[in-house]
Design an enzyme around this catalytic site. Structure first.
Site, PDB file in Angstrom:
ATOM      1  N   ASP A  11      10.891  42.922  92.163  1.00 50.44           N
ATOM      2  CA  ASP A  11      10.683  42.050  93.471  1.00 50.44           C
ATOM      3  C   ASP A  11      10.604  42.884  94.759  1.00 50.44           C
ATOM      4  O   ASP A  11      11.152  44.100  94.769  1.00 50.44           O
ATOM      5  CB  ASP A  11      11.315  40.887  93.697  1.00 50.44           C
ATOM      6  CG  ASP A  11      11.169  40.309  94.983  1.00 50.44           C
ATOM      7  OD1 ASP A  11      10.043  39.901  95.364  1.00 50.44           O
ATOM      8  OD2 ASP A  11      12.037  39.883  95.772  1.00 50.44           O
ATOM      9  N   ASP A  13      10.152  41.935  98.482  1.00 49.24           N
ATOM     10  CA  ASP A  13      10.813  41.315  99.906  1.00 49.24           C
ATOM     11  C   ASP A  13      12.120  40.993  99.411  1.00 49.24           C
ATOM     12  O   ASP A  13      12.267  39.811  98.446  1.00 49.24           O
ATOM     13  CB  ASP A  13      10.014  40.043 100.222  1.00 49.24           C
ATOM     14  CG  ASP A  13       8.661  40.646 100.962  1.00 49.24           C
ATOM     15  OD1 ASP A  13       8.573  41.403 101.606  1.00 49.24           O
ATOM     16  OD2 ASP A  13       7.751  39.955 100.497  1.00 49.24           O
ATOM     17  N   ARG A  57       3.322  29.127 103.649  1.00 49.76           N
ATOM     18  CA  ARG A  57       4.405  28.803 104.420  1.00 49.76           C
ATOM     19  C   ARG A  57       3.884  28.144 105.860  1.00 49.76           C
ATOM     20  O   ARG A  57       4.430  27.232 106.414  1.00 49.76           O
ATOM     21  CB  ARG A  57       5.227  30.211 104.589  1.00 49.76           C
ATOM     22  CG  ARG A  57       6.441  29.958 105.414  1.00 49.76           C
ATOM     23  CD  ARG A  57       7.446  31.200 105.234  1.00 49.76           C
ATOM     24  NE  ARG A  57       7.691  31.638 103.874  1.00 49.76           N
ATOM     25  CZ  ARG A  57       7.597  32.865 103.208  1.00 49.76           C
ATOM     26  NH1 ARG A  57       7.460  33.785 104.222  1.00 49.76           N
ATOM     27  NH2 ARG A  57       7.692  32.964 102.047  1.00 49.76           N
ATOM     28  N   THR A 118       5.312  40.755  93.064  1.00 47.12           N
ATOM     29  CA  THR A 118       5.807  40.131  94.544  1.00 47.12           C
ATOM     30  C   THR A 118       4.998  39.147  94.933  1.00 47.12           C
ATOM     31  O   THR A 118       3.795  38.964  94.565  1.00 47.12           O
ATOM     32  CB  THR A 118       5.610  41.324  95.771  1.00 47.12           C
ATOM     33  OG1 THR A 118       5.924  40.884  96.956  1.00 47.12           O
ATOM     34  CG2 THR A 118       4.351  41.790  95.535  1.00 47.12           C
TER      35      THR A 118
HETATM   36  C1  XBP Z   1       8.408  36.999  99.429  1.00 51.42           C
HETATM   37  C2  XBP Z   1       7.510  36.113 100.301  1.00 51.42           C
HETATM   38  C3  XBP Z   1       6.559  36.382 101.096  1.00 51.42           C
HETATM   39  C4  XBP Z   1       7.148  37.050 102.273  1.00 51.42           C
HETATM   40  C5  XBP Z   1       5.890  37.208 103.392  1.00 51.42           C
HETATM   41  O1  XBP Z   1       8.613  36.335  98.284  1.00 51.42           O
HETATM   42  O2  XBP Z   1       7.590  34.639  99.640  1.00 51.42           O
HETATM   43  O3  XBP Z   1       5.638  35.402 101.511  1.00 51.42           O
HETATM   44  O4  XBP Z   1       8.176  36.260 102.951  1.00 51.42           O
HETATM   45  O5  XBP Z   1       4.830  37.879 102.769  1.00 51.42           O
HETATM   46  P1  XBP Z   1       9.199  36.907  97.000  1.00 51.42           P
HETATM   47  P2  XBP Z   1       3.221  37.263 103.055  1.00 51.42           P
HETATM   48  O6  XBP Z   1      10.395  38.062  97.436  1.00 51.42           O
HETATM   49  O7  XBP Z   1       9.994  36.050  96.009  1.00 51.42           O
HETATM   50  O8  XBP Z   1       7.988  37.488  96.405  1.00 51.42           O
HETATM   51  O9  XBP Z   1       3.246  36.976 104.460  1.00 51.42           O
HETATM   52  O10 XBP Z   1       2.624  38.618 102.656  1.00 51.42           O
HETATM   53  O11 XBP Z   1       3.143  36.445 101.927  1.00 51.42           O
HETATM   54 MG    MG Z   2      12.122  38.483  97.177  1.00 50.70          MG
END
Ligand code: XBP
Ligand code: MG
Length: 234
Positions: A11, A13, A57, A118
Site C-alpha cells: 500500500d 498512503d 471522501r 493503492t
Molecule cells: C488511501 C486513500 C486515499 C488518500 C488520498 O487509502 O484512501 O484516498 O487518503 O488520496 P489506502 P486521493 O492507503 O488504503 O490506499 O485523494 O488521491 O484519493
Molecule cells: Mg494506507
C-alpha cells in the site's frame, strides 16, 4: 507444502510514508482556493478516512452536510487537490517509513516482484517515487495499481486481484503490507496474507486477521525472517 514467496505488494498512503497529513493539507488548500469554507481537522479526517478515495471522501462530506454531491464539481476540486499534493511532495515534505527502502532493495536483490496497490492516483505514486527514490514509479515497482484502475476501491479486493493477475502470481505466493483496516480487508478479500504496520491515522483500527501487526516494517527482521513467517503460515 507452503508456496515460495514471489511478490511483495505495498500500500502507499500510511504504509510507504505517512502521507495523510499532506493529503489533508492539500484538501484544505483546494477547498480554500475554490472559495469553500470547509476545513477538515485531524478529528474530522480520522473519521473521513474510513471512506477510501479522495473523490468519494469529498462526496461523503458533502452529503453529510446535507448538500447534493452534484452541486459541487468534485472531480475538479480533487484534480486541484492532487496538483497541490504533488507540489507539497516535490518540496520534500515526505520521508519513507522506517525500513521501507531496505525491504524494497532486499526484495529486488533476490528478484522478488514488488508492486503497489493503492487507493490514491498514479500522479501521487509518481510524486512519492520521484521525491523519495529519485526514480519514476515504474523503475521502483514492477506493477502499480491505483484506485481509479478498478471499479471498486479498497476494502473491495479489486485492486489486489488486478495486481496479482499483472504479477502472474497466486495469492499464496505474495504478501501485502498495509496500514489500515480497509487495506487489510481488501488484501484478505483477495486471498492474501497481510502484515499491518499502523500509521498515525489508523493506529486504533481493528486488524483482526492480519498475519502480524508491527510498529514498522523493520520489526519483520529482514527478508529471511519474512520468508519464514509467510511460508510457515501458507
Ligand atoms: C488511501 C486513500 C486515499 C488518500 C488520498 O487509502 O484512501 O484516498 O487518503 O488520496 P489506502 P486521493 O492507503 O488504503 O490506499 O485523494 O488521491 O484519493
Ligand atoms: Mg494506507
Amino acid at each position: 507444502m507452503a508456496e515460495p514467496l514471489r511478490a511483495l505488494i505495498f500500500d502507499v498512503d500510511g504504509t510507504l510514508a505517512e502521507t495523510e497529513e499532506l493529503h489533508r493539507r492539500a484538501f484544505n488548500d483546494a477547498f480554500a482556493a475554490a472559495g469553500l469554507d470547509w476545513h477538515w481537522s485531524v478529528a474530522d479526517y480520522t473519521l473521513l478516512l474510513r471512506t477510501t478515495g479522495g473523490k468519494e471522501r469529498i462526496a461523503r462530506f458533502v452529503s453529510e452536510m446535507g448538500d447534493e454531491p452534484a452541486q459541487v464539481d468534485i472531480a475538479a476540486l480533487h484534480r486541484d487537490k492532487t496538483r497541490r499534493y504533488g507540489e507539497l511532495v516535490d518540496q520534500g515534505a515526505l520521508v519513507l517509513r522506517p525500513s521501507v527502502r531496505t525491504l524494497l532493495s532486499q526484495a529486488r536483490s533476490v528478484n522478488l516482484h514488488v508492486a503497489v496497490v493503492t487507493t490514491t492516483s498514479h500522479p501521487n505514486v509518481e510524486a512519492l517515487c520521484r521525491a523519495c527514490f529519485a526514480k519514476s514509479a515504474d523503475e521502483v515497482f514492477d506493477v502499480i495499481v491505483a484506485g481509479d484502475d478498478v471499479p471498486a476501491k479498497k476494502p473491495a479486493p479489486d485492486a489486489y486481484a488486478l495486481a496479482l493477475s499483472r504479477l502472474g502470481v497466486s495469492p499464496a505466493q505474495a504478501v501485502a503490507f498495509e496500514d489500515s483496516a480497509n487495506g487489510l480487508r481488501a488484501a484478505m478479500a483477495a486471498g492474501l496474507r497481510c502484515i499491518v504496520s499502523p500509521a498515525i491515522y489508523t493506529r486504533d483500527e481493528d486488524f483482526t486477521g492480519a498475519l502480524a501487526v508491527i510498529p514498522d516494517l523493520g520489526q519483520i527482521g529482514g527478508l529471511a525472517a519474512l520468508r519464514r513467517l509467510v511460508e510457515h503460515c501458507g
